[in-house]
Design an enzyme around this catalytic site. Structure first.
Site, PDB file in Angstrom:
ATOM      1  N   LYS A 156       1.670   0.113  -6.052  1.00 53.97           N
ATOM      2  CA  LYS A 156       1.442   0.712  -4.740  1.00 53.97           C
ATOM      3  C   LYS A 156       2.752   1.293  -4.233  1.00 53.97           C
ATOM      4  CE  LYS A 156      -0.420  -0.515  -0.154  1.00 53.97           C
ATOM      5  NZ  LYS A 156      -1.000  -1.591   0.668  1.00 53.97           N
TER       6      LYS A 156
ATOM      7  N   SER B 161      -5.460  -0.555   2.673  1.00 47.79           N
ATOM      8  CA  SER B 161      -4.565   0.552   2.440  1.00 47.79           C
ATOM      9  C   SER B 161      -4.175   0.732   0.970  1.00 47.79           C
ATOM     10  CB  SER B 161      -3.287   0.360   3.268  1.00 47.79           C
ATOM     11  OG  SER B 161      -2.599  -0.804   2.827  1.00 47.79           O
TER      12      SER B 161
ATOM     13  N   SER C  63      -5.700  -5.415   3.024  1.00 48.82           N
ATOM     14  CA  SER C  63      -5.504  -4.218   2.189  1.00 48.82           C
ATOM     15  C   SER C  63      -5.588  -4.397   0.685  1.00 48.82           C
ATOM     16  CB  SER C  63      -4.172  -3.572   2.523  1.00 48.82           C
ATOM     17  OG  SER C  63      -4.333  -2.801   3.685  1.00 48.82           O
TER      18      SER C  63
END
Ligand code: GLN
Length: 480
Positions: free
Chosen positions: A77, A152, A176
Site C-alpha cells: 500500500k 482505503s 481499511s
C-alpha cells in the site's frame, strides 16, 4: 477462492522445487499489472527494482538459504514508505516523493525475500472507505468493475482479487483492511494495536493506525503476519512481545472449534444491515455452529457511538500529523510564494484533496480552545466506554462475529459526494479499532441481490490472532 488461484504455500513449494523462478513470477506479475491498468490498482511500478529483488531471491533459493516466502511477489500500500518506489499516500502533496528509507514492514518482508512489484493506490492518507478518495483516481473492483473495491486499502485488494499478486500489505485505522477485503472477497487481518510496527507508515491517526496483511486465505495471512509482527524500537507504541507462529493452532483448528463460544452482538444483526449481508453472515455462523461452536448473544450497547467518537478522534490526530506537510520539508510546493504564510497556505490548498481538507478542519476545530472539552474529551470518554463494552462481551464469549459492513460494495460514484454516507458504512469496523482489538474479514459468500462478495468479521480479544486465524482457516476449509 477459485482453483486457478495459488496460495503462498503452493507458490513456495513451486519455487523451492524450481518449477518456477522468482524472476518468472515477477515478470508475470508485471505483465498482469500492464494488462490490468484500467483497474488503477498501482501508483508506481519499477520493473528494474522488482527484477533485481527477484534475482536476489532466486540466488538465495539456489543457495538453499531462502526462507519460506522467498521469491513470492507482493505489493505494498502506498502508505508504506519504500526506497526506490515513490511513496505518495495517494496524495498530490507527496507526488514524486521518494523515501530515503523503508518502512519496517517493507524491510521485514524484503529481508524474507518477498519481491515487491509496486505500490498500490489508496484513499488519500488512508482517509476513506471506497477507494475513490485517491488524488490519482478511483480503483475498480475486479469482482465487478462497476463497484467500488472498498478502501482505503483499495489497490492492494484489487491487485490480489485480479490475480496480479497473491498477497499485499494494508493499513487499517477504522476498517481499511477488513472492508476492502470484504468487498473484494479476500481475507485480511488488522492485528492488535501495537503488534506490527508503524515505523515508516505515513501517519493518519497514530493511536488507531495498524498494518496488516491481505491475501486469499487465513493461512496466507498468518504466514505474512509471522514476518510482519514484532517489536520495533523505532515505534514508541510497538509492543514488546516475543515472536509467535500465527499458524500454530491451525492443525487442531477443528478441535479448537468444539465448544468455542462465538458471540454475536445483537447490534450487528439488526435492520440496519442489508438482508443479503445478514443472510450470508447468518449462514456462516450456522456453519461454525455445525463445526461445534456455541453461539452466544452478546451486546455492544454503545457501538453506534463509535462513528461520532472515531470521526472526532481520527481527524484530531490527522490534523496534527498532517501539519508536517507544509511545502517546505516534503513534496508539493506552490509556485512563486509571496511570503512564508502564502507558501504554507497555497502548498496545502493545492496539495490536499477535499476529504483530507475536511478532516484537517474538523480535527483542528475539535482540538481548539473552547471546543476541546465538548468534542475531543467527550470522544475519548466514549472510546473508553466502547472498549469496556468489548471487555464485557468477551467475558461471555471467545470471539465476536458479525458483518464487516452493512452492505456489499456499492456502485462507483454512488456515495462519492456524500461523506456521511461513507462514514456510516464503517459502523461495524470502527469499534474494534477504537478498542485496539484484532479483527479480520473472511469471505463468507455472495449477496443474493447484488451478487457481490460478503465478508464475515471475526473480532478477537487482545493478542488472540492465532485463534482467530485458525477459526477462519477451519471455516475456509469447511466452506470450500
Ligand atoms: N473508512 C474509515 C475512514 O475513512 C477508515 C479508514 C482507514 O481505516 N484507514 O477513516
Amino acid at each position: 477462492m477459485s482453483s486457478a488461484v495459488k496460495t503462498l504455500k503452493q507458490l513456495s513449494a513451486q519455487l523451492q522445487s524450481r518449477q518456477v523462478s522468482a524472476v518468472e513470477l515477477a515478470k508475470e506479475a508485471l505483465t498482469h499489472i500492464e494488462n490490468k491498468r484500467h483497474l488503477n490498482a498501482f501508483l508506481d511500478v519499477q520493473a528494474d527494482l522488482t527484477l533485481a529483488q527477484a534475482r536476489t531471491a532466486d540466488a538465495a533459493i539456489s543457495a538453499g538459504s531462502a526462507s519460506a516466502l522467498c521469491g513470492i511477489p507482493i505489493a505494498h500500500k502506498d502508505i508504506f514508505v519504500t526506497q526506490g518506489w515513490k511513496s505518495t499516500a495517494g496524495s498530490k502533496i507527496l507526488q514524486n516523493y521518494v523515501s530515503p528509507f523503508n518502512a519496517t514492514v517493507v524491510e521485514k518482508l524484503q529481508t524474507a525475500g518477498m519481491v515487491c512489484v509496486g505500490k498500490t493506490n489508496c484513499d488519500e492518507f488512508a482517509m476513506g472507505g471506497s477507494g475513490e478518495n485517491s488524488a490519482y483516481g478511483p480503483t475498480l473492483n475486479p469482482k465487478d468493475e462497476t463497484a467500488v473495491p472498498g478502501g482505503s486499502t483499495s489497490g492492494s485488494a484489487a491487485a490480489i482479487a485480479a490475480g496480479i499478486v497473491p498477497a499485499a500489505t494494508g493499513t487499517d485505522t477504522g476498517g481499511s483492511i477488513r472492508q476492502p477485503a470484504s468487498f473484494c472477497g479476500l481475507t485480511g487481518i488488522k492485528p492488535t494495536y501495537g503488534r506490527v510496527s508503524r515505523y515508516g507508515m505515513i501517519a493518519f491517526a497514530s493511536s488507531l493506525d495498524q498494518a496488516g496483511p491481505m491475501a486469499h486465505t487465513a493461512e496466507d495471512c498468518a504466514l505474512l503476519l509471522n514476518i510482519m509482527a514484532g517489536f520495533d524500537p523505532r515505534d514508541s507504541t510497538s509492543l514488546e512481545r516475543s515472536a509467535e507462529d500465527f499458524t500454530r493452532l491451525m492443525p487442531q483448528a477443528f478441535s479448537e472449534l468444539k465448544g468455542l463460544r462465538i458471540g454475536v452482538p445483537v447490534e450487528f444483526m439488526d435492520e440496519g444491515v442489508a438482508t443479503e449481508v445478514r443472510e450470508v453472515v447468518e449462514a456462516a455462523i450456522q456453519q461454525l455452529e455445525g463445526l461445534g461452536a456455541k453461539r452466544v448473544e452478546v451486546h455492544l450497547p454503545r457501538n453506534s457511538l463509535s462513528i461520532p467518537a472515531y470521526y472526532v478522534i481520527a481527524p484530531a490526530e490527522a490534523s496534527s500529523n498532517l501539519s508536517r506537510f507544509d511545502g517546505v520539508r516534503y513534496g508539493h510546493r506552490c509556485e512563486n510564494p509571496k511570503d512564508l504564510l502564502d507558501l504554507y497556505m497555497r502548498s496545502r490548498a493545492e496539495g490536499f484533496g477535499p476529504e483530507v481538507k475536511r478532516r484537517i478542519l474538523v480535527g483542528t476545530y475539535v482540538l481548539s480552545h473552547g471546543f476541546y472539552d465538548a468534542y475531543y474529551k467527550q470522544a475519548q470518554k466514549l472510546r473508553r466506554l466502547i472498549a469496556q463494552d468489548f471487555k464485557n462481551a468477551f467475558e461471555q464469549c471467545d470471539l465476536i462475529l458479525g458483518p464487516v459492513a452493512p452492505t456489499t460494495a456499492w456502485n462507483l460514484g454512488d456515495k462519492a459526494d456524500d461523506p456521511v454516507a461513507n462514514y456510516l458504512a464503517d459502523i461495524f469496523t470502527l469499534g474494534p479499532s477504537l478498542a485496539g482489538l484484532p479483527a479480520m474479514s473472511v469471505p463468507a459468500g455472495i449477496g443474493a441481490q447484488s451478487r457481490r462478495p460478503v465478508g464475515l468479521q471475526i473480532i478477537g480479544n487482545y493478542f488472540d490472532e492465532a485463534r482467530m486465524l485458525a477459526v477462519a482457516d477451519a471455516f475456509q476449509k469447511a466452506h470450500q
